[in-house]
Design a protein around this motif. Structure first.
Motif, PDB file in Angstrom:
ATOM      1  N   ASP A   8     -75.407 -34.106 -20.066  1.00 37.11           N
ATOM      2  CA  ASP A   8     -76.340 -34.109 -18.935  1.00 37.11           C
ATOM      3  C   ASP A   8     -77.642 -34.821 -19.305  1.00 37.11           C
ATOM      4  OD1 ASP A   8     -76.956 -31.946 -20.654  1.00 37.11           O
ATOM      5  OD2 ASP A   8     -77.963 -30.846 -19.048  1.00 37.11           O
ATOM      6  N   ALA A   9     -78.078 -34.684 -20.545  1.00 36.41           N
ATOM      7  CA  ALA A   9     -79.288 -35.380 -20.994  1.00 36.41           C
ATOM      8  C   ALA A   9     -79.036 -36.886 -21.042  1.00 36.41           C
ATOM      9  CB  ALA A   9     -79.711 -34.861 -22.363  1.00 36.41           C
ATOM     10  N   GLU A  10     -77.843 -37.283 -21.481  1.00 36.81           N
ATOM     11  CA  GLU A  10     -77.482 -38.699 -21.496  1.00 36.81           C
ATOM     12  C   GLU A  10     -77.485 -39.281 -20.090  1.00 36.81           C
ATOM     13  OE1 GLU A  10     -74.046 -40.480 -23.509  1.00 36.81           O
ATOM     14  OE2 GLU A  10     -74.379 -38.948 -25.055  1.00 36.81           O
ATOM     15  N   ARG A  11     -76.936 -38.515 -19.140  1.00 34.04           N
ATOM     16  CA  ARG A  11     -76.938 -38.974 -17.744  1.00 34.04           C
ATOM     17  C   ARG A  11     -78.363 -39.117 -17.232  1.00 34.04           C
ATOM     18  NH1 ARG A  11     -72.476 -35.677 -17.518  1.00 34.04           N
ATOM     19  NH2 ARG A  11     -73.687 -33.895 -16.791  1.00 34.04           N
ATOM     20  N   SER A  12     -79.223 -38.185 -17.581  1.00 33.25           N
ATOM     21  CA  SER A  12     -80.627 -38.251 -17.158  1.00 33.25           C
ATOM     22  C   SER A  12     -81.298 -39.494 -17.732  1.00 33.25           C
ATOM     23  CB  SER A  12     -81.404 -37.013 -17.614  1.00 33.25           C
ATOM     24  OG  SER A  12     -80.998 -35.881 -16.911  1.00 33.25           O
ATOM     25  N   VAL A  13     -81.090 -39.741 -19.004  1.00 40.82           N
ATOM     26  CA  VAL A  13     -81.689 -40.909 -19.642  1.00 40.82           C
ATOM     27  C   VAL A  13     -81.180 -42.184 -18.978  1.00 40.82           C
ATOM     28  CG1 VAL A  13     -81.778 -42.271 -21.784  1.00 40.82           C
ATOM     29  CG2 VAL A  13     -82.181 -39.799 -21.835  1.00 40.82           C
ATOM     30  N   ARG A  14     -79.876 -42.262 -18.743  1.00 41.95           N
ATOM     31  CA  ARG A  14     -79.296 -43.439 -18.100  1.00 41.95           C
ATOM     32  C   ARG A  14     -79.885 -43.624 -16.695  1.00 41.95           C
ATOM     33  NH1 ARG A  14     -74.528 -42.808 -19.842  1.00 41.95           N
ATOM     34  NH2 ARG A  14     -73.807 -41.380 -18.251  1.00 41.95           N
ATOM     35  N   ALA A  15     -80.002 -42.519 -15.931  1.00 45.25           N
ATOM     36  CA  ALA A  15     -80.571 -42.588 -14.574  1.00 45.25           C
ATOM     37  C   ALA A  15     -82.034 -43.034 -14.623  1.00 45.25           C
ATOM     38  CB  ALA A  15     -80.453 -41.234 -13.882  1.00 45.25           C
ATOM     39  N   ILE A  16     -82.771 -42.545 -15.592  1.00 45.59           N
ATOM     40  CA  ILE A  16     -84.184 -42.921 -15.729  1.00 45.59           C
ATOM     41  C   ILE A  16     -84.299 -44.412 -16.057  1.00 45.59           C
ATOM     42  CG2 ILE A  16     -86.278 -42.611 -17.123  1.00 45.59           C
ATOM     43  CD1 ILE A  16     -85.291 -39.632 -17.483  1.00 45.59           C
ATOM     44  N   LEU A  17     -83.504 -44.892 -17.007  1.00 46.51           N
ATOM     45  CA  LEU A  17     -83.573 -46.298 -17.397  1.00 46.51           C
ATOM     46  C   LEU A  17     -83.176 -47.220 -16.241  1.00 46.51           C
ATOM     47  CD1 LEU A  17     -82.156 -46.120 -21.032  1.00 46.51           C
ATOM     48  CD2 LEU A  17     -84.542 -46.335 -20.333  1.00 46.51           C
ATOM     49  N   GLN A  18     -82.129 -46.870 -15.527  1.00 52.47           N
ATOM     50  CA  GLN A  18     -81.707 -47.691 -14.391  1.00 52.47           C
ATOM     51  C   GLN A  18     -82.771 -47.689 -13.297  1.00 52.47           C
ATOM     52  OE1 GLN A  18     -77.903 -45.901 -13.512  1.00 52.47           O
ATOM     53  NE2 GLN A  18     -76.837 -47.158 -15.030  1.00 52.47           N
ATOM     54  N   ALA A  19     -83.334 -46.520 -13.006  1.00 54.50           N
ATOM     55  CA  ALA A  19     -84.386 -46.429 -11.989  1.00 54.50           C
ATOM     56  C   ALA A  19     -85.624 -47.182 -12.439  1.00 54.50           C
ATOM     57  CB  ALA A  19     -84.721 -44.963 -11.704  1.00 54.50           C
ATOM     58  N   ALA A  20     -85.983 -47.060 -13.690  1.00 56.82           N
ATOM     59  CA  ALA A  20     -87.166 -47.761 -14.212  1.00 56.82           C
ATOM     60  C   ALA A  20     -86.994 -49.267 -14.066  1.00 56.82           C
ATOM     61  CB  ALA A  20     -87.406 -47.387 -15.672  1.00 56.82           C
ATOM     62  N   GLU A  21     -85.829 -49.780 -14.385  1.00 54.75           N
ATOM     63  CA  GLU A  21     -85.579 -51.218 -14.242  1.00 54.75           C
ATOM     64  C   GLU A  21     -85.781 -51.652 -12.792  1.00 54.75           C
ATOM     65  OE1 GLU A  21     -84.748 -55.148 -14.768  1.00 54.75           O
ATOM     66  OE2 GLU A  21     -85.094 -53.706 -16.365  1.00 54.75           O
ATOM     67  N   ARG A  22     -85.200 -50.907 -11.848  1.00 52.56           N
ATOM     68  CA  ARG A  22     -85.334 -51.253 -10.419  1.00 52.56           C
ATOM     69  C   ARG A  22     -86.783 -51.161  -9.946  1.00 52.56           C
ATOM     70  NH1 ARG A  22     -81.360 -47.558  -9.915  1.00 52.56           N
ATOM     71  NH2 ARG A  22     -82.739 -46.147  -8.785  1.00 52.56           N
ATOM     72  N   VAL A  23     -87.425 -50.038 -10.248  1.00 52.36           N
ATOM     73  CA  VAL A  23     -88.784 -49.792  -9.762  1.00 52.36           C
ATOM     74  C   VAL A  23     -89.775 -50.772 -10.381  1.00 52.36           C
ATOM     75  CG1 VAL A  23     -90.667 -48.089  -9.776  1.00 52.36           C
ATOM     76  CG2 VAL A  23     -88.344 -47.373  -9.210  1.00 52.36           C
ATOM     77  N   LEU A  24     -89.677 -50.983 -11.673  1.00 51.96           N
ATOM     78  CA  LEU A  24     -90.613 -51.884 -12.351  1.00 51.96           C
ATOM     79  C   LEU A  24     -90.394 -53.343 -11.944  1.00 51.96           C
ATOM     80  CD1 LEU A  24     -90.651 -50.177 -15.850  1.00 51.96           C
ATOM     81  CD2 LEU A  24     -92.494 -50.174 -14.136  1.00 51.96           C
ATOM     82  N   ALA A  25     -89.176 -53.695 -11.564  1.00 50.99           N
ATOM     83  CA  ALA A  25     -88.921 -55.051 -11.083  1.00 50.99           C
ATOM     84  C   ALA A  25     -89.666 -55.298  -9.770  1.00 50.99           C
ATOM     85  CB  ALA A  25     -87.425 -55.281 -10.895  1.00 50.99           C
ATOM     86  N   GLU A  26     -89.793 -54.249  -8.972  1.00 52.30           N
ATOM     87  CA  GLU A  26     -90.518 -54.362  -7.702  1.00 52.30           C
ATOM     88  C   GLU A  26     -92.024 -54.219  -7.891  1.00 52.30           C
ATOM     89  OE1 GLU A  26     -88.931 -51.682  -4.789  1.00 52.30           O
ATOM     90  OE2 GLU A  26     -86.880 -52.361  -5.156  1.00 52.30           O
ATOM     91  N   ASP A  27     -92.431 -53.337  -8.818  1.00 54.67           N
ATOM     92  CA  ASP A  27     -93.851 -53.070  -9.054  1.00 54.67           C
ATOM     93  C   ASP A  27     -94.040 -52.755 -10.531  1.00 54.67           C
ATOM     94  OD1 ASP A  27     -96.491 -52.220  -9.176  1.00 54.67           O
ATOM     95  OD2 ASP A  27     -96.170 -50.435  -7.929  1.00 54.67           O
TER      96      ASP A  27
END
Length: 192
Positions: A8-27
């Motif tokens: 579950d921690a691995e899934r959280s880290v993966r979700a955070i990294l994927q979201a960070a890539e998307r969000v930071l690409a926009e802002d």
């Protein structure tokens, strides 16, 4: 060496990294809270995994570079004929680079892990270019350091072509790999 994360921690880290890539690409100035929201997690969960923004950026860099290494190795650059390997590596790298556009286009401090991964990427590239030279794809007197730099520049430019974001076919990794390799090996001059 740190302990392995629970699933579950691995899934959280993966979700955070994927979201960070998307969000930071926009802002690029997006907050940790915005990243947490995009990941469907609480800010506390994000901070539990990444103490601060810099730690998150470093984790992004390591994750992206690790995926580049895996993409290169998946192409079997040591065993396939050099031209085949060059196309496979290029297409695979373009797939990864298109997923990690923000991370791979922004300079982040190299952690020892990220620096080691970058060195591994460079080593694979140099070995493949040496093989290409020995197999006659590159001139015997070609400067391989310069060729590597040009290759990296072509990879970046292939993904950032003007108008390419309006034409999905212009983002096809296989077509872009052909463009990159043809330009690398033949330049823009006439063939023949």
């Amino acid at each position: 060496m740190g302990r392995a994360l629970r699933a579950d921690a691995e899934r959280s880290v993966r979700a955070i990294l994927q979201a960070a890539e998307r969000v930071l690409a926009e802002d690029a100035g997006a907050s940790m809270e915005q990243i947490a929201e995009a990941a469907g997690l609480t800010r506390i969960t994000v901070h539990r995994r990444f103490a601060n923004r810099q730690a998150l950026l470093e984790a992004l860099a390591v994750s992206a570079k690790q995926q580049l290494v895996e993409a290169i190795e998946e192409a079997r650059p040591e065993s396939a004929p050099a031209l085949v390997a060059l196309y496979r590596v290029t297409a695979n790298v373009l797939r990864v680079k298109s997923t990690w556009r923000f991370t791979l286009s922004h300079a982040t401090a190299h952690t020892p892990t990220a620096a080691a991964l970058w060195e591994e990427i460079n080593t694979h590239t140099v070995v493949l270019l040496n093989r290409a030279q020995h197999e006659g794809l590159l001139a015997p007197d070609a400067d391989l350091d310069w060729t590597r730099q040009v290759y990296y520049a072509l990879l970046s430019e292939a993904l950032n072509r003007p108008g390419a974001d309006q034409d999905p076919a212009a983002q096809d990794p296989d077509a872009l790999a052909t463009l990159v390799i043809d330009t690398l090996l033949h330049g823009a001059g006439p063939r023949g």
